[in-house]
Design an enzyme around this catalytic site. Structure first.
Site, PDB file in Angstrom:
ATOM      1  N   ASN A   8      54.518   1.598 -35.916  1.00  0.00           N
ATOM      2  CA  ASN A   8      53.848   0.336 -35.599  1.00  0.00           C
ATOM      3  C   ASN A   8      54.707  -0.329 -34.526  1.00  0.00           C
ATOM      4  O   ASN A   8      55.823  -0.766 -34.812  1.00  0.00           O
ATOM      5  CB  ASN A   8      53.804  -0.503 -36.869  1.00  0.00           C
ATOM      6  CG  ASN A   8      52.719  -1.547 -36.920  1.00  0.00           C
ATOM      7  OD1 ASN A   8      52.677  -2.326 -37.859  1.00  0.00           O
ATOM      8  ND2 ASN A   8      51.832  -1.590 -35.954  1.00  0.00           N
TER       9      ASN A   8
ATOM     10  N   CYS B 212      52.933 -10.305 -39.755  1.00  0.00           N
ATOM     11  CA  CYS B 212      53.038  -8.867 -39.489  1.00  0.00           C
ATOM     12  C   CYS B 212      54.313  -8.361 -40.152  1.00  0.00           C
ATOM     13  O   CYS B 212      55.424  -8.746 -39.740  1.00  0.00           O
ATOM     14  CB  CYS B 212      53.074  -8.618 -37.986  1.00  0.00           C
ATOM     15  SG  CYS B 212      53.247  -6.875 -37.552  1.00  0.00           S
TER      16      CYS B 212
ATOM     17  N   CYS C  60      51.159  -0.199 -41.144  1.00  0.00           N
ATOM     18  CA  CYS C  60      50.878  -1.634 -41.216  1.00  0.00           C
ATOM     19  C   CYS C  60      51.632  -2.198 -42.417  1.00  0.00           C
ATOM     20  O   CYS C  60      51.333  -1.835 -43.562  1.00  0.00           O
ATOM     21  CB  CYS C  60      49.382  -1.889 -41.357  1.00  0.00           C
ATOM     22  SG  CYS C  60      48.959  -3.616 -41.650  1.00  0.00           S
TER      23      CYS C  60
ATOM     24  N   THR D 259      51.942  -5.354 -43.828  1.00  0.00           N
ATOM     25  CA  THR D 259      51.222  -6.168 -44.804  1.00  0.00           C
ATOM     26  C   THR D 259      50.168  -5.336 -45.540  1.00  0.00           C
ATOM     27  O   THR D 259      49.883  -5.582 -46.709  1.00  0.00           O
ATOM     28  CB  THR D 259      50.556  -7.381 -44.126  1.00  0.00           C
ATOM     29  OG1 THR D 259      49.777  -6.942 -43.012  1.00  0.00           O
ATOM     30  CG2 THR D 259      51.603  -8.392 -43.667  1.00  0.00           C
TER      31      THR D 259
END
Length: 260
Positions: free
Chosen positions: A13, A73, A199, A201
């Site tokens: 990410n 984030c 990701c 979260t």
């Protein structure tokens, strides 16, 4: 205007980071979008500015790849901690402000960054799936053979369905493994409008849904396309999850200067 930037990633990410404590960068939505564009820009899932904030070590201002200001984030927060550490800001426990409020974080001797997430007060059932807000809203859909799914197609359909079209939602497809404390997660992210390699979260939301201890301490290992993370938390009951920590690596890729 020249922007001095740093590129970081947390399990794939990836983010553009800039120290804004003295520079006072002002970036428009089209400029951020262009910087994050993978063919004509630097390329990233999002952009973050490091700001001064009285009472905290810093403030993290996050923007999605579409140029709009984003919500929390998790992987971005872990990358920001590595960034400020490499800038010379060293703390046993960092305290910073993000879009969803205050956070704490620490780095261990092996370089693993643990980020404390907001408490979660409810996991909402939605048909046969789940909706969880871990600083960003997430749709959790259990799946089998998750690696064979067309995540872009199915995620796009849910994210742009009538229930979620206006506000948007991140869509996570989660596969349980034979081990009760290990899951596999793939994510379609709003703001990026595509699948991302990881990701934070979303991983956190999936781990809460897939707890293995009915109550008490839980630790869930999560495999993503970009690498492995772990989520530790205390489950108090079906609507209370506290002491939630997202743990994993974050790495610098390169730095440079770009004219915008």
């Amino acid at each position: 205007m020249l922007l001095h930037f740093h590129k970081y990633h947390g399990t794939g990410n990836d983010f553009i980071l800039a120290d804004n404590r003295e520079n006072n960068y002002f970036l428009s939505q089209p400029q951020i979008q262009k910087l994050c564009e993978r063919r004509f820009g630097i390329g990233a899932d999002g952009l973050m500015l490091l700001n001064e904030k009285p009472g905290y070590d810093f403030e993290m201002k996050y923007y999605n790849a579409d140029g709009n200001e984003g919500s929390m984030c998790g992987n971005g927060g872990r990358c920001m901690i590595k960034f400020v550490y490499q800038l010379g800001i060293h703390r046993e426990l960092y305290k910073f402000l993000a879009a969803d409020g205050p956070h704490e974080a620490e780095i261990d001797i092996d370089g693993i960054i643990s980020l404390k997430m907001k408490d979660v007060r409810t996991i909402r059932k939605f048909h046969n799936d789940y909706i969880v807000d871990t600083g960003s809203p997430h749709y959790i859909k259990m799946a089998t053979h998750v690696m064979d799914l067309d995540v872009y197609k199915k995620g796009h359909e849910i994210r742009h369905s009538k229930e979620f079209e206006d506000e948007g939602i991140n869509v996570n497809f989660v596969e349980l493994t034979e081990e009760p404390d290990k899951i596999i997660v793939r994510t379609y992210e709003r703001g990026v409008e595509d699948e991302t390699l990881s990701c934070g979260t979303g991983v956190t939301a999936a781990a809460l849904v897939c707890y293995h201890n009915e109550n008490g301490f839980n630790e869930v290992e999560v495999k993503t396309l970009g690498g492995s993370l772990s989520v530790e938390f205390d489950k108090l009951d079906d609507n209370r999850y506290e002491n939630i920590w997202l743990c994993g690596p974050a790495e610098k890729v390169f730095e440079g200067t770009v004219e915008i």
